[in-house]
Design a protein around this motif. Structure first.
Motif, PDB file in Angstrom:
ATOM      1  N   TYR A   5      -1.019 -35.174  30.813  1.00 49.82           N
ATOM      2  CA  TYR A   5      -0.698 -35.557  29.428  1.00 49.82           C
ATOM      3  C   TYR A   5      -1.952 -35.528  28.558  1.00 49.82           C
ATOM      4  O   TYR A   5      -1.926 -35.014  27.431  1.00 49.82           O
ATOM      5  CB  TYR A   5      -0.059 -36.944  29.426  1.00 49.82           C
ATOM      6  N   TRP A  59      -0.264 -38.560  33.985  1.00 52.15           N
ATOM      7  CA  TRP A  59      -1.063 -39.085  32.868  1.00 52.15           C
ATOM      8  C   TRP A  59      -2.244 -38.151  32.589  1.00 52.15           C
ATOM      9  O   TRP A  59      -2.577 -37.890  31.422  1.00 52.15           O
ATOM     10  CB  TRP A  59      -1.583 -40.482  33.191  1.00 52.15           C
ATOM     11  N   ALA A  90      -2.713 -32.053  27.765  1.00 52.96           N
ATOM     12  CA  ALA A  90      -1.766 -31.513  26.788  1.00 52.96           C
ATOM     13  C   ALA A  90      -2.115 -31.972  25.372  1.00 52.96           C
ATOM     14  O   ALA A  90      -1.998 -31.206  24.412  1.00 52.96           O
ATOM     15  CB  ALA A  90      -0.341 -31.931  27.145  1.00 52.96           C
ATOM     16  N   PHE A 105       6.825 -34.532  23.294  1.00 52.58           N
ATOM     17  CA  PHE A 105       6.525 -34.641  24.720  1.00 52.58           C
ATOM     18  C   PHE A 105       7.487 -35.631  25.377  1.00 52.58           C
ATOM     19  O   PHE A 105       7.834 -36.662  24.785  1.00 52.58           O
ATOM     20  CB  PHE A 105       5.108 -35.178  24.958  1.00 52.58           C
ATOM     21  N   LEU A 111       7.575 -37.912  29.009  1.00 56.60           N
ATOM     22  CA  LEU A 111       6.887 -38.398  30.198  1.00 56.60           C
ATOM     23  C   LEU A 111       7.896 -39.126  31.076  1.00 56.60           C
ATOM     24  O   LEU A 111       8.819 -39.771  30.552  1.00 56.60           O
ATOM     25  CB  LEU A 111       5.753 -39.354  29.816  1.00 56.60           C
ATOM     26  N   ALA A 171       0.326 -44.520  27.295  1.00 53.76           N
ATOM     27  CA  ALA A 171       0.361 -43.259  26.544  1.00 53.76           C
ATOM     28  C   ALA A 171      -0.387 -43.400  25.227  1.00 53.76           C
ATOM     29  O   ALA A 171      -1.157 -42.508  24.825  1.00 53.76           O
ATOM     30  CB  ALA A 171       1.798 -42.825  26.308  1.00 53.76           C
ATOM     31  N   ASP A 205       8.219 -31.233  28.414  1.00 51.93           N
ATOM     32  CA  ASP A 205       8.261 -32.339  29.372  1.00 51.93           C
ATOM     33  C   ASP A 205       7.080 -32.191  30.327  1.00 51.93           C
ATOM     34  O   ASP A 205       7.035 -31.266  31.153  1.00 51.93           O
ATOM     35  CB  ASP A 205       9.581 -32.327  30.136  1.00 51.93           C
ATOM     36  N   ILE A 206       6.122 -33.101  30.207  1.00 49.29           N
ATOM     37  CA  ILE A 206       4.893 -33.015  30.994  1.00 49.29           C
ATOM     38  C   ILE A 206       5.182 -33.257  32.472  1.00 49.29           C
ATOM     39  O   ILE A 206       4.624 -32.583  33.348  1.00 49.29           O
ATOM     40  CB  ILE A 206       3.848 -34.023  30.471  1.00 49.29           C
ATOM     41  N   ASN A 207       6.049 -34.203  32.758  1.00 47.97           N
ATOM     42  CA  ASN A 207       6.414 -34.462  34.149  1.00 47.97           C
ATOM     43  C   ASN A 207       7.108 -33.255  34.767  1.00 47.97           C
ATOM     44  O   ASN A 207       6.856 -32.909  35.930  1.00 47.97           O
ATOM     45  CB  ASN A 207       7.324 -35.688  34.243  1.00 47.97           C
ATOM     46  N   THR A 227       5.550 -38.695  21.404  1.00 50.31           N
ATOM     47  CA  THR A 227       5.595 -38.888  22.851  1.00 50.31           C
ATOM     48  C   THR A 227       6.544 -40.019  23.207  1.00 50.31           C
ATOM     49  O   THR A 227       6.538 -41.067  22.554  1.00 50.31           O
ATOM     50  CB  THR A 227       4.186 -39.224  23.385  1.00 50.31           C
TER      51      THR A 227
END
Length: 302
Positions: free
Chosen positions: A231, A228, A234, A203, A205, A264, A173-175, A243
């Motif tokens: 992301y 973003w 990543a 992923f 977001l 995205a 989880d990027i967030n 994603t």
């Protein structure tokens, strides 16, 4: 490893059931919240069956409590397996956390101490779950607001060792990385660069909210520019990874959310070659939910 690449998806929410059925929007896949459909019948399951006919799906849970000290919930696993058989998802995931104690569910995702005893405990429990379900699972990193004094390593070192020893995969989880990095004062790129690239399968977001100096993972706003940017980094680190965007409150109309997902897609196409996206997408067409051919003849409960 060429990981299966489903493309770009959204979390399936009840507010969008009718729109999806009527318009069949151009979207690659949906993620469902597992516990919303672990029921014997009703409208949610009816909608799910109809939408599943047209779209690939993955399942994402919040109640496995893989890091908990209570025994694994055999009734939960039984119903989870039944839903898997019904949905036939590309894969299933839950969180690297604990959710309660003494049979009481906190309905929150609680962090763990990063030490060898916890790793051994979780590896054993993941093995039990994967043996019972007959397939690998994905574990997701949390957004966190407290840490343990006894932690002996970084979160990414902890996560990597669990994934390697348990032979499971990772939902990154990027967030959540951004939120935890802000709250605990570390560089989010250290987390991204520290993760084993061959274990990351998906992923997430999402948006978040500020509560004074702390960020809370609320899933009620658009993805912000710093996330973003993270992301994009990543994608450079891991390549083509399936994603999706999570939205759980202040949910906009479907076309608006679809426009956000297009951001995205645009970042991925700017960052990666069309050939990389095509090859990994082709691999997904042959991908079954048993990620590495794990099979099980066990039909008893866990």
């Amino acid at each position: 490893m060429t990981r299966p690449f489903l493309g770009f998806g959204l979390g399936l929410r009840k507010e969008h059931y009718a729109y999806v059925l009527e318009h069949k929007p151009d979207i690659d896949w949906f993620e469902i919240l597992t516990e919303n459909y672990m029921v014997p019948g009703g409208k949610p399951l009816d909608y799910l069956d109809k939408i599943r006919h047209d779209y690939p799906m993955v399942m994402h849970g919040v109640s496995l409590s893989i890091g908990g000290s209570d025994p694994l919930d055999t009734n939960y696993l039984k119903h989870l397996k039944q839903l898997i058989q019904r949905v036939q998802p590309q894969w299933i995931s839950d969180h690297l956390c604990w959710t309660g104690i003494n049979g009481t569910n906190s309905h929150d995702l609680l962090p763990l101490p990063y030490d060898q005893d916890t790793i051994s405990h979780i590896v054993d429990r993941v093995a039990q779950v994967q043996e019972y379900l007959g397939q690998q699972i994905l574990l997701e990193n949390l957004s966190s607001y407290v840490t343990y004094k006894d932690s002996a390593m970084t979160e990414w070192e902890f996560f990597n060792e669990i994934a390697r020893r348990a032979d499971c995969h990772i939902l990154l989880d990027i967030n959540n990385i951004f939120v935890s990095a802000h709250n605990h004062h570390f560089d989010p790129l250290d987390y991204i660069n520290g993760m084993d690239s061959d274990r990351v399968m998906q992923f997430h977001l999402a948006g978040h909210s500020y509560n004074g100096e702390m960020i809370i993972d609320t899933h009620d706003h658009d993805v912000c520019d710093p996330v973003w940017s993270l992301y994009a980094k990543a994608l450079k680190r891991f390549g083509a990874v399936s994603t999706m965007i999570e939205r759980d409150d202040n949910i906009p109309e479907f076309p608006e959310l679809r426009k956000e997902l297009a951001i995205a897609e645009g970042i991925a196409h700017q960052t990666l070659s069309a050939e990389a996206l095509r090859i990994n997408r082709a691999s997904a067409s042959n991908h079954q939910h048993n990620l590495t051919g794990i099979t099980s003849n066990h039909e008893q409960t866990a």
